[in-house]
Each structure stands twice: as structure tokens, then as C-alpha cells.
Design an enzyme around this catalytic site. Structure first.
Site, PDB file in Angstrom:
ATOM      1  N   ASP A  43      -5.733   6.401  -6.692  1.00 28.07           N
ATOM      2  CA  ASP A  43      -7.073   6.467  -6.108  1.00 28.07           C
ATOM      3  C   ASP A  43      -7.642   5.069  -5.883  1.00 28.07           C
ATOM      4  OD1 ASP A  43      -9.313   7.657  -5.108  1.00 28.07           O
ATOM      5  OD2 ASP A  43     -10.180   8.181  -7.047  1.00 28.07           O
ATOM      6  N   GLY A  44      -8.458   4.952  -4.841  1.00 31.19           N
ATOM      7  CA  GLY A  44      -9.167   3.685  -4.609  1.00 31.19           C
ATOM      8  C   GLY A  44      -8.765   2.960  -3.337  1.00 31.19           C
ATOM      9  N   ASN A  60      -6.881  17.125   0.610  1.00 30.04           N
ATOM     10  CA  ASN A  60      -6.955  15.983   1.534  1.00 30.04           C
ATOM     11  C   ASN A  60      -6.944  16.398   3.010  1.00 30.04           C
ATOM     12  OD1 ASN A  60      -5.035  13.699  -0.578  1.00 30.04           O
ATOM     13  ND2 ASN A  60      -7.251  13.862  -0.328  1.00 30.04           N
TER      14      ASN A  60
HETATM   15  C1  FPP Z   1      -6.735   8.232  -2.630  1.00 32.82           C
HETATM   16  O1  FPP Z   1      -7.541   7.090  -2.385  1.00 32.82           O
HETATM   17  C2  FPP Z   1      -5.432   8.076  -1.984  1.00 32.82           C
HETATM   18  C3  FPP Z   1      -4.866   8.967  -1.130  1.00 32.82           C
HETATM   19  C4  FPP Z   1      -5.513  10.217  -0.725  1.00 32.82           C
HETATM   20  C5  FPP Z   1      -3.572   8.688  -0.483  1.00 32.82           C
HETATM   21  C6  FPP Z   1      -2.526   8.055  -1.350  1.00 32.82           C
HETATM   22  C7  FPP Z   1      -1.536   7.396  -0.465  1.00 32.82           C
HETATM   23  C8  FPP Z   1      -0.976   6.201  -0.691  1.00 32.82           C
HETATM   24  C9  FPP Z   1      -1.170   5.423  -1.912  1.00 32.82           C
HETATM   25  C10 FPP Z   1      -0.116   5.520   0.311  1.00 32.82           C
HETATM   26  C11 FPP Z   1       1.115   6.184   0.717  1.00 32.82           C
HETATM   27  C12 FPP Z   1       1.946   6.811  -0.310  1.00 32.82           C
HETATM   28  C13 FPP Z   1       3.278   6.788  -0.272  1.00 32.82           C
HETATM   29  C14 FPP Z   1       4.047   7.562  -1.263  1.00 32.82           C
HETATM   30  C15 FPP Z   1       4.004   6.004   0.718  1.00 32.82           C
HETATM   31  P1  FPP Z   1      -8.892   7.271  -1.573  1.00 32.82           P
HETATM   32  O2  FPP Z   1      -8.595   7.101  -0.130  1.00 32.82           O
HETATM   33  O3  FPP Z   1      -9.539   8.565  -1.929  1.00 32.82           O
HETATM   34  O4  FPP Z   1      -9.731   6.074  -2.115  1.00 32.82           O
HETATM   35  P2  FPP Z   1     -11.322   6.029  -2.319  1.00 32.82           P
HETATM   36  O5  FPP Z   1     -11.632   6.918  -3.485  1.00 32.82           O
HETATM   37  O6  FPP Z   1     -11.577   4.594  -2.616  1.00 32.82           O
HETATM   38  O7  FPP Z   1     -11.964   6.498  -1.050  1.00 32.82           O
END
Ligand code: FPP
Length: 257
Positions: free
Chosen positions: A21-22, A69
Site C-alpha cells: 500500500d502507498g 480494486n
Molecule cells: C495499493 O496502493 C497498491 C495497489 C492497489 C497495486 C499494487 C501494485 C503494485 C505494487 C505494482 C505492480 C505489482 C506487481 C506484482 C508487478 P494505493 O494505490 O492504494 O496507494 P494509496 O493508498 O497511497 O493510494
């Protein structure tokens, strides 16, 4: 694989699961689009995969895209789907060379065709062992369109149908029956669950599989998460006493035996 002396002293988690997350906040704080945070998040994924493999973690499970998501903006979803393809294509050779086999939990069929094909190719390619290797060294599971609650509901439906048709007696149903019907059926229970980004919740990730997991929450945003942060989490894990319902005295006695 040789294990360093310092790694041997640590009680290493066999199965590590990570809620990454983040990414969005990381990007926004730099005036960038959220997708740039996901791109940088993929860099952190590469580092964490390498470190887990070097240290001898057997199972690493990453929450890459949850069922929830799908409610994100269309453009962000598309960017994530393209990023998964890039990851699958770029990382395939190294993953295979390191005998890391890739697997998916959740529902790959719900992803757009181009992403599904790239991930299917990655699974097929990495599930063939490299020459000179007799068994996989690590299983990397990507949670895609994953929901722990949906796994429970789907398993219950199948089990109920089996019970109705007489294949199964209700009194024979136990937690193993349930686990065998989850999309995580090939994975052991989680030992260490890490969540980055400052929130302290599970967000529908591996609800039953984490029943006895040690939880580690860090404020570090996922794109900033490094091997050092991971090793910190391993140290914290190693210092925890896992009692599984027993008393501290019983645990100590069992260690001496
Ligand atoms: C949550 O952060 C993250 C996700 C929903 C996506 C995770 C994906 C990756 C780390 C990259 C790709 C993965 C692979 C395996 C190649 P957020 O967007 O909710 O962050 P926020 O809370 O700061 O908005």
C-alpha cells in the site's frame, strides 16, 4: 542455496504475504500520476522477490490487485494491467533462472485478455524448472482480482453442493476441507503478513490463511520499501513468540525437547 550465517540465526517466515500500500500517495506527493507510483512499486516488488529468494523464504504472496480494486478509475486499472504485462515479460528470465515459480490466487479469468495471456505465459514458463534444478526454490503468488471473502463463499457453495449430493458428510467438514477449495489451496498458512503505507487492516487478504500470522505494519510507502525494511520485518518476526494457543511455558518446553 547457501544461507548466510546471520540469516540462519533468524527464525525465518516460511510464507510471507504483503499488502503493498502507498503507491498513490508516493506519486501524489511528487506531483505525479498514481500510475507512476505503481511503476515504482514494481521496482520494490523486484527487490523484495530477490531478497526473499536469497534469504530462503519459500512462499511470497503479493496483493497486486484486489477484487475491490475494480472500482478504481478506469485509467488506473488499465495502467496496472499494462504494468503486470511488463512485469511478466521483463522478469520471466530471472524468475526462472532462480527457480521461482509463479502462481496466481484469485481469478485470472477476470483480467483483460492481454494481461491474462502474459501472466499465463509467465506461470507456464516459470513452472518449468531450470536445468540442473530438481525442485522450485520459491513460489511467488500474485493475488489478482482476489478476495478472501469470495474464496470462502465459493468454497462453501462447492462444499454444500457436495454435501447435498452425498459426496461429503457435514460432520466430516473441517478447516482442511474449506482450505482445499480456496484459490490458495497450494499454499501453506501465512507466517508473516506485512502491510506498508501506514494503514493497519487486512482488506480482505488471506483472511483464513492468516489466522495465526504475525502482523507487521509499517508507515513506509510501498515504492520506498527496501530490502532493509524487509529484513527489519524478519527481525521483528523472529523476536515474536508464536504460541498457537499454548502457554509461554509450553512453548519454551517444546523448544528444549
Ligand atoms: C495499493 O496502493 C497498491 C495497489 C492497489 C497495486 C499494487 C501494485 C503494485 C505494487 C505494482 C505492480 C505489482 C506487481 C506484482 C508487478 P494505493 O494505490 O492504494 O496507494 P494509496 O493508498 O497511497 O493510494
Amino acid at each position: 542455496m547457501p544461507t548466510s550465517i546471520s540469516a540462519r540465526r533468524l527464525e525465518l517466515p516460511r510464507h510471507v504475504a504483503i499488502i503493498m500500500d502507498g503507491n498513490g500517495r508516493w506519486a501524489r506527493s511528487r506531483g505525479l500520476e498514481r500510475a507512476a507510483g505503481h511503476d515504482e512499486g514494481a521496482r520494490a516488488v523486484r527487490e523484495v522477490v530477490r531478497t526473499c529468494r536469497e534469504r530462503g523464504v519459500r512462499y511470497l504472496t503479493l496483493y497486486a490487485f484486489s477484487l475491490a480494486n475494480w472500482s478504481r478509475p478506469k485509467l488506473e486499472i488499465e495502467a496496472l494491467m499494462r504494468l503486470l504485462v511488463r512485469f511478466a515479460e521483463k522478469e520471466a528470465a530471472e524468475l526462472k533462472e532462480k527457480a521461482i515459480n509463479v502462481n496466481v490466487i484469485g481469478d485470472l479469468d477476470e483480467l483483460p485478455t492481454f494481461t491474462r495471456h502474459a501472466v499465463e505465459n509467465l506461470i507456464e514458463y516459470t513452472n518449468e524448472l531450470p536445468e540442473g534444478t530438481t525442485e522450485p526454490q520459491m513460489t511467488l503468488s500474485l493475488a489478482l482480482s482476489y478476495s478472501g471473502r469470495r474464496d470462502v463463499v465459493d468454497a462453501m457453495r462447492t462444499i454444500a453442493a457436495h454435501a447435498r449430493s452425498g459426496l461429503l458428510l457435514p460432520e466430516d467438514i473441517d478447516i482442511g476441507t474449506l482450505r482445499r477449495h480456496f484459490t490458495t489451496h497450494q499454499l501453506p498458512d501465512v507466517d508473516l503478513m506485512i502491510r506498508t503505507g501506514g494503514e493497519q487492516r487486512l482488506s480482505d487478504f488471506l483472511l483464513i490463511e492468516s489466522a495465526y500470522a504475525e502482523l507487521h505494519f509499517t508507515d513506509v510507502l510501498w515504492p520506498d520499501f527496501t530490502s532493509d525494511d524487509l529484513l527489519d520485518a524478519f527481525r521483528v518476526f523472529s523476536g515474536r513468540e508464536r504460541r498457537f494457543g499454548r502457554t509461554g511455558e509450553q512453548v519454551k518446553l517444546a523448544r528444549v525437547k
